[in-house]
Design a protein around this motif. Structure first.
Motif, short mmCIF file in Angstrom:
data_model
loop_
_atom_site.label_atom_id
_atom_site.label_comp_id
_atom_site.label_asym_id
_atom_site.label_seq_id
_atom_site.Cartn_x
_atom_site.Cartn_y
_atom_site.Cartn_z
N THR A 181 86.57 36.26 2.52
CA THR A 181 85.86 36.64 3.74
C THR A 181 86.16 35.71 4.92
O THR A 181 85.48 35.78 5.93
CB THR A 181 84.34 36.64 3.48
N LEU A 182 87.17 34.88 4.78
CA LEU A 182 87.56 33.87 5.77
C LEU A 182 86.57 32.71 5.80
O LEU A 182 86.94 31.56 5.64
CB LEU A 182 87.71 34.48 7.17
N VAL A 183 85.29 33.00 6.06
CA VAL A 183 84.27 31.95 6.07
C VAL A 183 83.03 32.43 5.32
O VAL A 183 82.81 33.64 5.17
CB VAL A 183 83.88 31.54 7.51
N SER A 184 82.23 31.48 4.88
CA SER A 184 80.96 31.80 4.23
C SER A 184 80.10 30.55 4.24
O SER A 184 80.52 29.49 4.69
CB SER A 184 81.20 32.28 2.79
N PHE A 185 78.87 30.68 3.72
CA PHE A 185 78.00 29.52 3.60
C PHE A 185 78.56 28.55 2.57
O PHE A 185 79.16 28.95 1.57
CB PHE A 185 76.60 29.93 3.15
N GLY A 186 78.33 27.26 2.81
CA GLY A 186 78.69 26.26 1.83
C GLY A 186 77.59 26.13 0.79
O GLY A 186 76.73 27.01 0.66
N HIS A 187 77.61 25.03 0.05
CA HIS A 187 76.59 24.78 -0.95
C HIS A 187 75.33 24.29 -0.23
O HIS A 187 75.21 23.11 0.12
CB HIS A 187 77.09 23.72 -1.93
N LEU A 188 74.39 25.20 0.01
CA LEU A 188 73.25 24.90 0.87
C LEU A 188 72.29 23.88 0.29
O LEU A 188 71.43 23.35 1.00
CB LEU A 188 72.50 26.20 1.21
N LEU A 189 72.39 23.62 -1.01
CA LEU A 189 71.49 22.64 -1.65
C LEU A 189 72.19 21.30 -1.87
O LEU A 189 71.60 20.40 -2.50
CB LEU A 189 70.95 23.19 -2.97
#
Length: 440
Positions: A164-172
């Motif tokens: 998807t080119l970009v996404s959320f990282g490891h939010l925790l």
């Protein structure tokens, strides 16, 4: 005696101010602006510039350029390496185009010469006034989004994704949690009108980074205070002028010039209007001196080893405190001089600690979007192209180029030829030629 000298140099009485007010205003501007000491070296170090040299170059160029603005132009405006301009330098020119930082500095120096010629001939003002307001606004908004994206990326909130080119990282993860908490703290401080909110946000986020083991705490007083000035020998006079010229005037030099042109002129107009420093006809006092000061400052910034300097909108904080003359700019320069002893502290600050600052600067720049007329597609479409393509192509230059080309093209295709001025047409053609040359 001192009071008479200050009055003679800065004309305090004619601008209805006094020494005490100017000193308070200058210190307020410094506190609001001082985050640049942390943020600019972090961005430039990603271009390969040694961080200690970047710190020194940031401080020294700010001192000299601000002194020029204060002592010669007599305006209460601080001048420092510009946010957006440093991002263009690092992420578009060095990382994106693959040029060395020495070549990029060469482009900065040549753009300073270009600015100087335009300033002393009054052409610079004519160019600025001839560019459509919608593009001036959308460039500021687009740079805001671009800077915010860099902030999210440095914080690990946004990461690369092959699908998807970009996404959320490891939010925790600790890094993301600390950066997010720092972001909300900074936003809250700005919302409450806290002086130096961005700087406080950086320091608090750094403290949280140390607590969570992301950054190392200073082990001695020498890790906080230094009595030796930062060494800029790694960058001083290292700009590659021939390399910049060989790469092409229509490329990086042209884009450096366009971005700086909008950034500085827009800031000067906004700040002098806010401070009611303009005369009854709406003219900025000593405008030519201010523009020449800025162009000389740009050449000095390249000599020391940092990206282009520009007038800072954060000067509005000092103007709100009553600053009306160059005396407040002199105070800002003196404060930056004193900040030299705290340069070891800057090395402790992790990249994620500056992320909240980048995101909030982007937020503040994005607020200008309300000036765009979205009811007219020939205006809103070029604005949209400018704004969206800066972060999506990870290039300020591409966004500006898309804006001018689409503006002129759409006006032509809809038969609204009269709305295209000569300046816009020339810039659009120049960008189109630049695109074609880059394909080869």
């Amino acid at each position: 005696m001192i009071t008479d000298l200050v009055e003679k140099v800065f004309h305090l009485s004619s601008r209805k101010t006094n020494i005490k007010t100017e000193i308070i205003a200058g210190f307020t501007t410094f506190v609001t602006l001082s985050y640049i000491i942390f943020v600019n070296p972090t961005i430039l170090s990603q271009a390969g510039i040694p961080k200690e040299a970047a710190i020194g170059a940031t401080i020294y160029s700010t001192i000299i350029a601000t002194l020029l603005m204060g002592l010669w132009a007599n305006l209460p405006i601080a001048v420092a390496p510009g946010m957006g301009l440093n991002a263009f330098f690092t992420y578009t020119v060095v990382i994106g185009m693959g040029l060395s930082w020495e070549t990029a500095l060469g482009a900065v120096f040549i753009s300073g010469i270009f600015f100087f010629i335009l300033s002393v001939t009054n052409i610079r003002k004519a160019i600025f006034m001839g560019i459509p307001a919608v593009l001036r606004t959308s460039i500021a908004v687009g740079i805001g989004l671009f800077i915010a994206l860099i902030g999210f990326k440095n914080a690990g909130i946004i990461v690369e994704n092959k699908d998807t080119l970009v996404s959320f990282g490891h939010l925790l993860s600790p890094e993301v949690l600390v950066a997010t908490l720092g972001l909300f703290i900074t936003a809250a401080l700005i919302s409450k009108g806290t002086k130096g909110a961005i700087l406080i946000g950086i320091l608090l986020t750094t403290l949280l980074s140390i607590i969570f083991g992301i950054a190392k705490a200073p082990s001695s007083i020498s890790n906080i205070i230094s009595f030796s000035i930062p060494n800029v020998s790694d960058t001083f006079l290292k700009m590659n002028l021939l390399g910049a010229i060989h790469y092409g005037i229509l490329g990086i030099i042209f884009t450096f010039s366009i971005v700086e042109l909008f950034d500085n002129m827009g800031t000067l107009i906004g700040l002098t209007t806010k401070g009611k420093i303009i005369d009854k006809d709406g003219n900025i006092p000593n405008l030519n001196k201010a523009l020449v000061s800025d162009s000389v400052g740009t050449m000095i910034s390249a000599i020391f080893g940092t990206s282009t300097v520009t007038s800072y909108i954060e000067s509005a904080a000092g103007i709100a405190e009553g600053g009306r003359t160059g005396l407040s700019a002199l105070v800002v320069a003196l404060c930056f001089g004193l900040a030299v002893v705290f340069t070891p502290l800057i090395g402790i600050v992790p990249a994620l600690a500056t992320s909240p600052a980048l995101i909030m600067v982007g937020t503040l720049m994005f607020t200008e979007i309300h000036r765009i007329d979205f009811s007219d597609l020939t205006e809103s479409f070029p604005a949209f192209m400018t704004i969206i393509l800066m972060p999506l192509s990870f290039s300020i230059a591409n966004g500006i180029a898309a804006g001018f080309i689409s503006y002129v093209s759409l006006k032509v295709l809809t038969g609204r030829f009269k709305e295209i001025n000569f300046i816009s047409l020339i810039i659009a053609i120049a960008f189109l030629i630049n695109f074609i040359l880059r394909l080869h």
